[in-house]
Design a protein around this motif. Structure first.
Motif, PDB file in Angstrom:
ATOM      1  N   GLN A  42       1.538   4.037  14.818  1.00  0.00           N
ATOM      2  CA  GLN A  42       2.260   3.907  13.565  1.00  0.00           C
ATOM      3  C   GLN A  42       3.762   3.983  13.834  1.00  0.00           C
ATOM      4  O   GLN A  42       4.200   4.365  14.924  1.00  0.00           O
ATOM      5  N   GLN A  49       0.758  -6.608  10.485  1.00  0.00           N
ATOM      6  CA  GLN A  49       1.120  -5.426   9.703  1.00  0.00           C
ATOM      7  C   GLN A  49       0.987  -4.183  10.571  1.00  0.00           C
ATOM      8  O   GLN A  49       0.290  -4.202  11.586  1.00  0.00           O
ATOM      9  N   TYR A  64       3.840   7.128   2.638  1.00  0.00           N
ATOM     10  CA  TYR A  64       2.980   6.371   3.546  1.00  0.00           C
ATOM     11  C   TYR A  64       2.865   4.952   2.993  1.00  0.00           C
ATOM     12  O   TYR A  64       2.652   4.745   1.789  1.00  0.00           O
ATOM     13  N   ASN A  74       0.826  -1.210   0.000  1.00  0.00           N
ATOM     14  CA  ASN A  74       0.000   0.000   0.000  1.00  0.00           C
ATOM     15  C   ASN A  74       0.866   1.269   0.000  1.00  0.00           C
ATOM     16  O   ASN A  74       0.559   2.242   0.695  1.00  0.00           O
ATOM     17  N   ARG A 129       1.084   0.411  10.166  1.00  0.00           N
ATOM     18  CA  ARG A 129       1.187   1.563   9.284  1.00  0.00           C
ATOM     19  C   ARG A 129       2.522   2.293   9.538  1.00  0.00           C
ATOM     20  O   ARG A 129       2.971   2.374  10.685  1.00  0.00           O
ATOM     21  N   CYS A 130       3.069   2.854   8.455  1.00  0.00           N
ATOM     22  CA  CYS A 130       4.354   3.573   8.554  1.00  0.00           C
ATOM     23  C   CYS A 130       4.234   4.902   7.807  1.00  0.00           C
ATOM     24  O   CYS A 130       3.480   5.018   6.831  1.00  0.00           O
ATOM     25  N   THR A 170       2.370   0.412   4.356  1.00  0.00           N
ATOM     26  CA  THR A 170       2.160  -0.591   5.408  1.00  0.00           C
ATOM     27  C   THR A 170       3.339  -1.549   5.397  1.00  0.00           C
ATOM     28  O   THR A 170       3.774  -1.985   4.323  1.00  0.00           O
ATOM     29  N   LYS A 212       4.563  -5.207   6.601  1.00  0.00           N
ATOM     30  CA  LYS A 212       3.888  -6.435   7.035  1.00  0.00           C
ATOM     31  C   LYS A 212       4.836  -7.612   6.947  1.00  0.00           C
ATOM     32  O   LYS A 212       5.881  -7.566   6.290  1.00  0.00           O
TER      33      LYS A 212
END
Length: 453
Positions: free
Chosen positions: A105, A66, A57, A47, A68-69, A59, A61
């Motif tokens: 995140q 997973q 931005y 993503n 968010r980053c 993800t 995993k």
């Protein structure tokens, strides 16, 4: 930590501190960021999004979870590859909370491809060990020679880097003697070949300066210059070493150990030849100064020659002065001779009168002796005087001859007179058709002026 009061039994409503959702998220964010230090996380990107703001931005995993980053623009500029979905990466992150959604995140500080993680950790360990040994210390670095006449290059013989360096050195320092030590600059055998070439070149006695490097490439391509064997070979090299590995943004262990780091191979050649260019420019400036000084001196000498020429007297004036001095010397000589003869004649008269007071024979003999002695002295004196006067007369005659117009004529000059016998000194006093009388060293002739040049 979270603040507030515990719930009270039903019906009792004391004053309570109630948090908003925003306050709660802010407290949680502070708790996460203050309690969890920077850490390394590995995983797969999915993503991935890169909006116009410049932030990234995505993800991160693995097979079971997973997260968010977010990687902001100020940090992602240092990433040397473009992230894409499915790529394995190694991240250095701090844990945070996105307050808008209440989701925790990872805020990414550094990103690298996962396959390089172990190598990078080994590299950091090697840097720390070499720095602890003092191999990076500025005080151990050798100064570069002022004007290296013999420059060694350790690099690939087929790359663009060696052509660039030879071209720059040939243009800026053509007098330098360049020696190439060909090696592989990538691959398993590259580090050993580079270290061996550095050692042999440094101890060969053939070079004043050594350039070690290659052109740009990936971190894997540049990795031989991060090997410990190459770093220690540079540190042990007895002559100064310039490291020129990759582009300006690439920094290897070789750059840190070398006596000087150049941002590119071409820049290393420019550094090695910098003083040659300065000296050549200095020689050009000095030549110009010398030329100007010579021109000024020539003008000064021309002025002096012109002034001297104006002070030279005409030969006739010098001849008249010499002739007058010669006449004066001749009169003095004649007077001296007459006075000398007068004195001797007077002495003879005195001797004759005194002769009458003595016996005629003895007096006659005595006077004869005196006369002979006086005559001999007179003869010698006359000879000496005449010889001295003759020498002075000959010298004066020679001086007179040297300044005589006849002597000048012997050197190829001529005396030109008009029909009235006047000496002509300039063509301004002549006119076409005028007859002139010319005297040479041998002979004279009459000519008619045809043209005034």
């Amino acid at each position: 930590m979270l603040t507030g009061n515990p719930p009270t039994p039903s019906g009792n409503r004391p004053n309570r501190s109630v948090l908003t959702v925003s306050d709660l998220n802010r407290e949680v964010k502070h708790l996460l960021e203050s309690s969890i230090p920077l850490l390394w996380v590995s995983g797969e990107i999915s993503n991935f999004a890169a909006p116009s703001s410049g932030h990234w931005y995505f993800t991160l995993k693995d097979a079971r979870a997973q997260v968010r980053c977010a990687m902001f623009r100020g940090r992602n500029r240092a990433v040397r590859f473009l992230p894409e979905n499915g790529r394995e990466v190694l991240l250095r992150v701090r844990v945070g909370l996105y307050e808008g959604r209440g989701e925790y995140q990872l805020v990414v500080e550094h990103m690298e491809e996962a396959g390089l993680g172990a190598l990078m950790r080994q590299l950091e360990e090697l840097k720390a060990r070499l720095q602890a040994e003092g191999l990076f210390a500025p005080e151990r670095k050798k100064p570069l020679p002022l004007l290296p006449g013999r420059i060694g290059i350790v690099t690939s013989p087929t790359g663009a880097a060696v052509r660039d360096m030879i071209h720059v050195l040939g243009r800026r320092h053509p007098a330098a003697e360049i020696g190439l030590w060909p090696v592989q600059v990538q691959g398993r055998e590259a580090a050993g070949q580079i270290a061996d070439a550095i050692a042999r070149a440094g101890h060969s006695g053939r070079h004043d300066l050594l350039i070690v490097g290659r052109g740009g490439g990936s971190i894997e391509d540049l990795w031989p210059f991060n090997e410990e064997i190459v770093a220690r070979a540079i540190a042990a090299c007895p002559i100064p070493v310039i490291s020129a590995v990759g582009h300006e943004t690439d920094t290897t262990v070789s750059d840190l150990v070398a006596d000087l780091r150049a941002p590119t191979p071409s820049a290393a050649a420019e550094i090695a030849s910098a003083n040659a260019v300065e000296m050549w420019q200095g020689l050009v400036a000095l030549r110009q100064r010398l030329l100007r000084a010579t021109q000024i001196q020539l003008r000064h000498l021309q002025q002096r020659v012109e002034a001297t020429r104006n002070r030279i007297r005409h030969p006739r004036e010098q001849l008249q002065n010499r002739a007058q001095r010669l006449d004066h010397l001749e009169l003095r000589l004649q007077g001296a001779v007459r006075q000398h003869l007068h004195n001797r004649h007077r002495e003879l008269q005195l001797a004759s009168r005194a002769f009458a007071h003595y016996h005629p024979e003895r007096a006659l003999e005595h006077r004869r002796q005196l006369t002979d002695t006086a005559a001999e002295r007179l003869r010698k004196a006359m000879q000496a005087l005449l010889q001295k006067r003759g020498e002075r007369l000959a010298h004066s005659g020679q001086l007179l001859h040297n300044v005589s117009p006849l002597a000048v004529l012997q050197r190829g000059y001529a005396i030109v007179r008009d029909e009235q016998g006047q000496v002509q000194k300039s063509t301004r006093t002549l006119s076409p058709g005028q007859r002139v009388h010319t005297r040479l060293a041998e002979g004279e002739f009459t000519a008619t002026v045809d043209e005034i040049l």
